[in-house]
Design a protein around this motif. Structure first.
Motif, PDB file in Angstrom:
ATOM      1  N   ALA A   1       1.387  -1.101  -0.432  1.00  0.00           N
ATOM      2  CA  ALA A   1      -0.006   0.024  -0.072  1.00  0.00           C
ATOM      3  C   ALA A   1       0.989   1.192  -0.316  1.00  0.00           C
ATOM      4  CB  ALA A   1      -1.272   0.077   0.822  1.00  0.00           C
TER       5      ALA A   1
ATOM      6  N   LYS B   1       1.859   3.403   2.876  1.00  0.00           N
ATOM      7  CA  LYS B   1       3.193   2.445   3.818  1.00  0.00           C
ATOM      8  C   LYS B   1       4.596   2.652   3.484  1.00  0.00           C
ATOM      9  CE  LYS B   1      -0.540  -1.621   4.865  1.00  0.00           C
ATOM     10  NZ  LYS B   1      -0.006  -2.644   4.964  1.00  0.00           N
TER      11      LYS B   1
ATOM     12  N   ASP C   1      -4.897  -3.567   2.233  1.00  0.00           N
ATOM     13  CA  ASP C   1      -4.600  -2.734   1.344  1.00  0.00           C
ATOM     14  C   ASP C   1      -5.595  -2.175   0.331  1.00  0.00           C
ATOM     15  OD1 ASP C   1      -2.704  -3.294   2.756  1.00  0.00           O
ATOM     16  OD2 ASP C   1      -0.984  -3.536   1.506  1.00  0.00           O
TER      17      ASP C   1
ATOM     18  N   GLU D   1      -4.694  -4.785  11.619  1.00  0.00           N
ATOM     19  CA  GLU D   1      -4.674  -3.974  10.404  1.00  0.00           C
ATOM     20  C   GLU D   1      -6.264  -4.051   9.638  1.00  0.00           C
ATOM     21  OE1 GLU D   1      -2.600  -2.755   8.004  1.00  0.00           O
ATOM     22  OE2 GLU D   1      -0.326  -3.242   8.725  1.00  0.00           O
TER      23      GLU D   1
END
Length: 454
Positions: A187, A190, A291, A321
């Motif tokens: 992603a 990140k 993501d 997450e």
């Protein structure tokens, strides 16, 4: 059955202004300032036989590097980290520390608040990389040549360690940019500001590594030739295949592979130009699903739903997450498996899912269906290893569970060939595990070549 009226497809670009997009794709974890890092380092107990070090797949000496930060020596801390994990900067950003080192931190067990090991690791490695000096030097040239196929985390780790030992490495990759999933599959929020390529450049600074991009195994290069022309071969091929849903309507416009979509997103220079639907459904329960869903929401999708076939505790994505997705407006609906994709005029309008339950450890359908409106559907149900290029050329490589079988030193069944990363049967689909595979294989190759020379 819970029927809905088919909706008009509404996939478009420029749903959000530039400032909103910038905020939505800003750094997930802003870095620690120097004072913050020292204060956080002071929380560490510097345990003997530290459980955090045991939990790290690359066995970084975590208490040592944190003590070095505490002592005002972030460069020394970074060298400690990178000696075990040359991609320590990326791993600090994407590693699921909440289920690895931080989960077993004594502070976590005692207080529910672990030492921020990941952020401390990022602080140290960022300081060193910003200084622009490579912390390691090459040994004297050995005259040995190794081919490394695949420039993802495993291949980069292997190539660096071999080059450090004085060997000459040729690093092949099918794409035009190196980095593998670090560049194409993580992603954007990140790994911001082109960090993946900065880290690739940092790794290559060791010297002794020749790069050949746009070279795919089985198409442009062949295993039999590599085995003939090089002293050893390492395969870090990743997972090029994508699992299909196997449902009616899967090929309709608006139904896409999440991995490919994330790769397109990572390479775009203008996020506003990337089309996104108003109602998006992501099928899957792993990190790719998270993501894709979070980034779809970040691009301006009004409704984003993750549909997973089992219960939430079985999701491969960590609870942390999952919470990121939920706090950003993504709905997670479980015990739903895809039955058919609905379309009108050749374009997705929704998806019909069947409710599931677990009986005697087996997932079964209940017969009850639910229909979700959607003008865009992303499939994130896992990837598969494609054996193209490793079979039928100078002897087949033995596979296990659909991936390359290796021993503890990452040797394959073919003499002179090692493998690591997601393509091996023991692969754990984590960057940090792939880095360890590359390091272990490189040390095994080095020992083998040194033994042959003796």
């Amino acid at each position: 059955m819970n029927e809905v009226r088919p909706i008009r497809s509404d996939i478009g670009a420029r749903r959000l202004d530039a400032e909103t997009l910038k905020a939505n794709f800003s750094d997930l974890h802003p870095p620690l300032a120097r004072h913050e890092a020292v204060v956080e380092a002071d929380r560490c107990y510097f345990c003997y036989d530290a459980p955090c070090m045991t939990a790290c797949p690359t066995s970084i000496d975590i208490p040592l590097f944190i003590r070095e930060i505490q002592a005002g020596n972030p460069i020394g801390a970074a060298k400690t980290i990178l000696s075990s994990n040359i991609l320590g900067g990326m791993c600090a950003r994407v590693c699921p520390t909440e289920t690895l080192c931080e989960e077993v931190c004594v502070r976590e067990i005692a207080e529910g608040k672990p030492v921020k090991i990941g952020l401390l690791q990022r602080f140290a490695t960022d300081v060193l990389m910003d200084k622009g000096e490579h912390p390691f030097t090459r040994a004297a040239p050995t005259g040995k040549r190794i081919a490394v196929v695949g420039a993802g985390p495993a291949g980069l780790s292997c190539a660096h360690r071999l080059a450090m030992h004085g060997h000459d490495v040729t690093l092949y990759d099918a794409r035009q940019k190196l980095g593998g999933l670090n560049e194409y599959g993580i992603a954007a929020y990140k790994t911001t500001e082109g960090f993946a390529q900065r880290e690739v450049d940092f790794v290559l600074d060791i010297g002794g590594i020749t790069i050949e991009t746009g070279r795919a195994l089985g198409r442009d290069i062949h295993l039999a030739d590599l085995r003939r022309d090089f002293d050893a071969v390492f395969l870090g091929l990743g997972l090029a295949g994508v699992n299909a849903l196997g449902t009616e309507g899967e090929s309709q416009a608006g139904s896409a592979d999440a991995v490919a979509w994330i790769a397109d997103l990572r390479q775009t220079t203008d996020l506003a130009s990337l089309p996104i639907g108003r109602r998006v459904v992501v099928i899957g329960g792993g990190m790719t699903a998270i993501d894709a869903a979070v980034q779809a929401k970040g691009l301006g999708a009004q409704e984003v739903t993750i549909a997973y076939r089992r219960d939430q505790t079985a999701m491969n994505a960590s609870r942390y997450e999952q919470e990121i997705a939920q706090t950003r407006g993504v709905a997670i609906r479980c015990n739903l498996q895809p039955k058919r994709i609905l379309a009108q005029g050749g374009h997705v309008t929704g998806i019909e899912l069947e409710r599931t339950r677990t009986e005697d450890g087996r997932l079964v359908g209940t017969g009850e269906t639910v229909t979700l409106e959607a003008d865009q559907i992303f499939k994130a149900i896992g990837q598969a290893f494609l054996p193209d290029g490793v079979d039928g050329e100078g002897g087949d490589i033995q596979l296990e569970r659909g991936r390359i079988k290796v021993d503890g030193e990452r040797r394959t069944s073919l003499p002179g060939v090692w493998a690591g990363g997601d393509c091996i049967s023991e692969g754990d689909d984590l960057t940090v595990v792939a880095v360890e595979d590359g390091k272990v294989a490189a040390e095994a190759i080095h020992r083998t070549l040194e033994g042959a020379k003796a």
